[in-house]
Design a protein around this motif. Sequence first.
Motif, PDB file in Angstrom:
ATOM      1  N   SER A 244       0.855  -1.191   0.000  1.00  0.00           N
ATOM      2  CA  SER A 244       0.000   0.000   0.000  1.00  0.00           C
ATOM      3  C   SER A 244       0.885   1.232   0.000  1.00  0.00           C
ATOM      4  O   SER A 244       2.078   1.150   0.280  1.00  0.00           O
ATOM      5  N   GLY A 245       0.283   2.348  -0.325  1.00  0.00           N
ATOM      6  CA  GLY A 245       1.028   3.601  -0.381  1.00  0.00           C
ATOM      7  C   GLY A 245       1.737   3.760  -1.716  1.00  0.00           C
ATOM      8  O   GLY A 245       1.435   3.055  -2.680  1.00  0.00           O
ATOM      9  N   ASP A 246       2.673   4.713  -1.771  1.00  0.00           N
ATOM     10  CA  ASP A 246       3.430   4.982  -2.993  1.00  0.00           C
ATOM     11  C   ASP A 246       4.530   3.928  -3.100  1.00  0.00           C
ATOM     12  O   ASP A 246       5.590   4.047  -2.493  1.00  0.00           O
ATOM     13  N   LEU A 247       4.274   2.893  -3.858  1.00  0.00           N
ATOM     14  CA  LEU A 247       5.177   1.738  -3.873  1.00  0.00           C
ATOM     15  C   LEU A 247       6.556   2.095  -4.421  1.00  0.00           C
ATOM     16  O   LEU A 247       7.565   1.531  -3.986  1.00  0.00           O
ATOM     17  N   GLY A 248       6.598   3.035  -5.361  1.00  0.00           N
ATOM     18  CA  GLY A 248       7.890   3.430  -5.921  1.00  0.00           C
ATOM     19  C   GLY A 248       8.748   4.093  -4.858  1.00  0.00           C
ATOM     20  O   GLY A 248       9.899   3.691  -4.595  1.00  0.00           O
ATOM     21  N   GLU A 249       8.208   5.120  -4.228  1.00  0.00           N
ATOM     22  CA  GLU A 249       8.925   5.860  -3.190  1.00  0.00           C
ATOM     23  C   GLU A 249       9.272   4.931  -2.003  1.00  0.00           C
ATOM     24  O   GLU A 249      10.402   4.927  -1.514  1.00  0.00           O
ATOM     25  N   LEU A 250       8.295   4.143  -1.576  1.00  0.00           N
ATOM     26  CA  LEU A 250       8.529   3.275  -0.417  1.00  0.00           C
ATOM     27  C   LEU A 250       9.582   2.205  -0.716  1.00  0.00           C
ATOM     28  O   LEU A 250      10.358   1.835   0.159  1.00  0.00           O
ATOM     29  N   SER A 251       9.627   1.735  -1.961  1.00  0.00           N
ATOM     30  CA  SER A 251      10.625   0.707  -2.274  1.00  0.00           C
ATOM     31  C   SER A 251      12.033   1.301  -2.216  1.00  0.00           C
ATOM     32  O   SER A 251      12.975   0.638  -1.765  1.00  0.00           O
ATOM     33  N   VAL A 252      12.174   2.544  -2.636  1.00  0.00           N
ATOM     34  CA  VAL A 252      13.488   3.202  -2.561  1.00  0.00           C
ATOM     35  C   VAL A 252      13.920   3.355  -1.102  1.00  0.00           C
ATOM     36  O   VAL A 252      15.041   2.994  -0.721  1.00  0.00           O
ATOM     37  N   ARG A 253      13.013   3.859  -0.263  1.00  0.00           N
ATOM     38  CA  ARG A 253      13.345   4.070   1.150  1.00  0.00           C
ATOM     39  C   ARG A 253      13.623   2.731   1.837  1.00  0.00           C
ATOM     40  O   ARG A 253      14.500   2.632   2.684  1.00  0.00           O
ATOM     41  N   THR A 254      12.831   1.712   1.450  1.00  0.00           N
ATOM     42  CA  THR A 254      13.014   0.391   2.048  1.00  0.00           C
ATOM     43  C   THR A 254      14.378  -0.194   1.679  1.00  0.00           C
ATOM     44  O   THR A 254      15.095  -0.741   2.523  1.00  0.00           O
ATOM     45  N   ARG A 255      14.751  -0.047   0.417  1.00  0.00           N
ATOM     46  CA  ARG A 255      16.067  -0.559  -0.031  1.00  0.00           C
ATOM     47  C   ARG A 255      17.190   0.121   0.732  1.00  0.00           C
ATOM     48  O   ARG A 255      18.184  -0.521   1.134  1.00  0.00           O
ATOM     49  N   GLU A 256      17.033   1.435   0.935  1.00  0.00           N
ATOM     50  CA  GLU A 256      18.062   2.174   1.682  1.00  0.00           C
ATOM     51  C   GLU A 256      18.199   1.629   3.101  1.00  0.00           C
ATOM     52  O   GLU A 256      19.316   1.401   3.588  1.00  0.00           O
ATOM     53  N   LEU A 257      17.040   1.413   3.752  1.00  0.00           N
ATOM     54  CA  LEU A 257      17.082   0.899   5.123  1.00  0.00           C
ATOM     55  C   LEU A 257      17.695  -0.493   5.171  1.00  0.00           C
ATOM     56  O   LEU A 257      18.512  -0.800   6.049  1.00  0.00           O
ATOM     57  N   LEU A 258      17.299  -1.337   4.230  1.00  0.00           N
ATOM     58  CA  LEU A 258      17.826  -2.707   4.216  1.00  0.00           C
ATOM     59  C   LEU A 258      19.334  -2.687   3.952  1.00  0.00           C
ATOM     60  O   LEU A 258      20.108  -3.378   4.639  1.00  0.00           O
ATOM     61  N   ASP A 259      19.748  -1.905   2.972  1.00  0.00           N
ATOM     62  CA  ASP A 259      21.172  -1.864   2.639  1.00  0.00           C
ATOM     63  C   ASP A 259      21.990  -1.297   3.801  1.00  0.00           C
ATOM     64  O   ASP A 259      23.091  -1.790   4.095  1.00  0.00           O
ATOM     65  N   ALA A 260      21.436  -0.285   4.456  1.00  0.00           N
ATOM     66  CA  ALA A 260      22.153   0.319   5.586  1.00  0.00           C
ATOM     67  C   ALA A 260      22.355  -0.706   6.707  1.00  0.00           C
ATOM     68  O   ALA A 260      23.314  -0.629   7.472  1.00  0.00           O
TER      69      ALA A 260
END
Lengths: 434, 434
Positions: A244-260
């Motif tokens: 749910s939500g803006d999947l494009g934006e959320l996927s970018v933020r999620t990738r950043e958190l996971l990679d960090a």
Amino acid sequence: MTGLRSDLHEVRMAASYLRRGMTGDATVSLFVRTLPVGRGFLVAAGLADCLAFLEAFRFTGDELDYLDSSGIDAVDLEDLRFTGGVRAVPEGRVVFAGEPLLEVTAPLPQAQLVGTALLNLVTFQTAVASKAARCAFAADGAELVEFAARRAHGPSAAMAVARASAIAGFDATGHLAAAHRYGLRAAGTVDHSAVLAFGDERAAFRAFIEDHPDAVLPVDTYDTLAGVRAAIESGRPAGVRLGSGDLGELSVRTRELLDAAGLHDTRIVVGGGLDEHGIAALVAAGAPIDVFGVGTRLGVCADAPLLDSACELVDYDGRPVAGPSRGRTTTPGAKQVHRGTAAEGDVLATRDEPVPAGREPLLVPVMTAGRRTGPVRTAAEAVADACECFRVDALWLPPETRQLRGARPVPVRLSHRLAALTTRVRENGGRTTE
Amino acid sequence: MTGLRSDLHEVRMAASYLRRGMTGDATVSLFVRTLPVGRGFLVAAGLADCLAFLEAFRFTGDELDYLDSSGIDAVDLEDLRFTGGVRAVPEGRVVFAGEPLLEVTAPLPQAQLVGTALLNLVTFQTAVASKAARCAFAADGAELVEFAARRAHGPSAAMAVARASAIAGFDATGHLAAAHRYGLRAAGTVDHSAVLAFGDERAAFRAFIEDHPDAVLPVDTYDTLAGVRAAIESGRPAGVRLGSGDLGELSVRTRELLDAAGLHDTRIVVGGGLDEHGIAALVAAGAPIDVFGVGTRLGVCADAPLLDSACELVDYDGRPVAGPSRGRTTTPGAKQVHRGTAAEGDVLATRDEPVPAGREPLLVPVMTAGRRTGPVRTAAEAVADACECFRVDALWLPPETRQLRGARPVPVRLSHRLAALTTRVRENGGRTTE
């Protein structure tokens, strides 16, 4: 029960044909008149179910009793079996408007009786496979998982959607019955109710990571990015799911958190109302998504729920016939498709004319005298064969035919012989004495 | 095969719940979040299939082997049966957005496992029954025949479309298997291929009038009015079918020709791409049509193929819960619908609060401890019961709710108790300790 998978008019017509000795060979041709608006191609599917249906075709005692009690003289139907032949385009191959997906040649009563069931099996499965192929092209290499079972049109539709989408490029299905029967990879996430049942995201995530190391965790029960942090703190999740939500934006933020957090292998799965257009938009935006889950919109063919299919009598007793044209493409006689390069386009020809060098006949014999020809294939092997057909044909399709909007189908022209026959039959009011 | 009619995530979640002793009673609620645009109501359907599914629910040895080989610890699933209870809105009753169609209360693993199958059975059948009801309202007393089998989504969908449309006002079906199983009247015409096979309209018409005195003759193979004249000259046809052209104009001309020949009892049947809007336009124009045949557009719910259904955990272990709202109507706890007059509107209440005088509880117990309650009904009797429910509720619906475009649903408000519970659960992040 197979005989009653007919409409009343078919049984009545068959009864009349039998009574009157009209048992000469008939050919019926199953094709799609027009492609849905903006679409460039179809992917053939449903043939395996058709062949199983034809081999099993018979009226049971119970069915005959029912027909008798309904005032239909069923005595001639008692020993009726399907003894005909079938030529068909193999599942997974690409076809276009007007090209036969399959042709049945059998004594007229038999050919009449099986039409509804064949249309029922081919129309829907071909529609789903065609839409799945568009999703596969849109996904551009990302993984695709089919999740349509909950809103597909009943149990057999749930099975068929999994199978048809597997043929046309999907990598896995959520539906276990289909994965089991067709040898598909099963995949799935965890749903929000687990978070509610455990009472807490972290408790649920820890449990699922422990129990199912490849589990994909639903991070959007409350706040998506807080959910991602909870998943990271719960162990090493194989994947997280954004729904749910803006999947494009959320996927970018999620990738950043996971990679960090060093979780470079944790995959991002997205789903929720997606179809080929939603996938294409996310891919175009460069969203770092590993897996697309596609459900209801695929399973019900939401943007093109009608496929304009027909199963028409084209030849009876050696005499090519054609139904009313009413401006539609209706051509008489048994046919063959001669396929060349996409630039050359297909040629729709009469069945028996020579195939020119450099062209390939698209319809192949798949049933003779009521029995399947060729090697016996398991359900899983048949799907694998069809996947391979699609892989090859997908490379054959030109970009303008694959594109999602305003696609241009590969052109299909009539052979000289079929064009002449069509003219002759039309001038003669639908029939020829050829 | 029943256990595998689940998605992978459900089986994994059930396995985790079993392993962790999370076997307290859970209630899942199946409802439709929003009505399709412009629609006023839904007609409940699919319950009988749900109950049959739940009674038969189990994992076979083959299924357990498959799960084992897929890395899912299936030992706890071996003896699992559905032992829960079900409360549901009887089939044929009218419901609105947010109102539960059914609620299952069972140990959490069981409640988790059956969600996909219940959604699969209820969503589609309710969508079709709802559309069929709109056709029935549009037809304004003319007869309706369902002809969707050829393009419904597979064999089980063909059966379900016939059943669901029969519940909501259709008079007959073309599909023999459904007519047989559900005790429906079978009806059908003759198709154009008969004219091609006989080589001549008159020969075909004479044969069918002789063989099937109630046959409906297809008069539009070539020129419709010439076909009507051929039918008149062939005997006393029970009916003629118009399937192309301007059906309103052609029906008027056809009626004139039939009446001039003294064939006042010969009925006019029309079909071909019809839905509720097409029917309404013909009725509004005063077309003298006796029977409308409705096929693909009904069978695939062409103008509203998606019904936004959900099957959500609302209570676990005595604790009402609610999933993420994201602006959607998600209310916690097991529920009841208190129905009054349409002007008063429905009240969505907690399950156990008193039903006010003058209001009727819409959900009734239909299964206890895994077994259906109430008298045993045959498949045909169950359909007849549902038809009666729909007949009563159709009269209850106000005109502004029945209308085809811009319909206004009967209002549904929350009871004070449910409203307070919803607020409390939301403030507490989705759960309450009530």
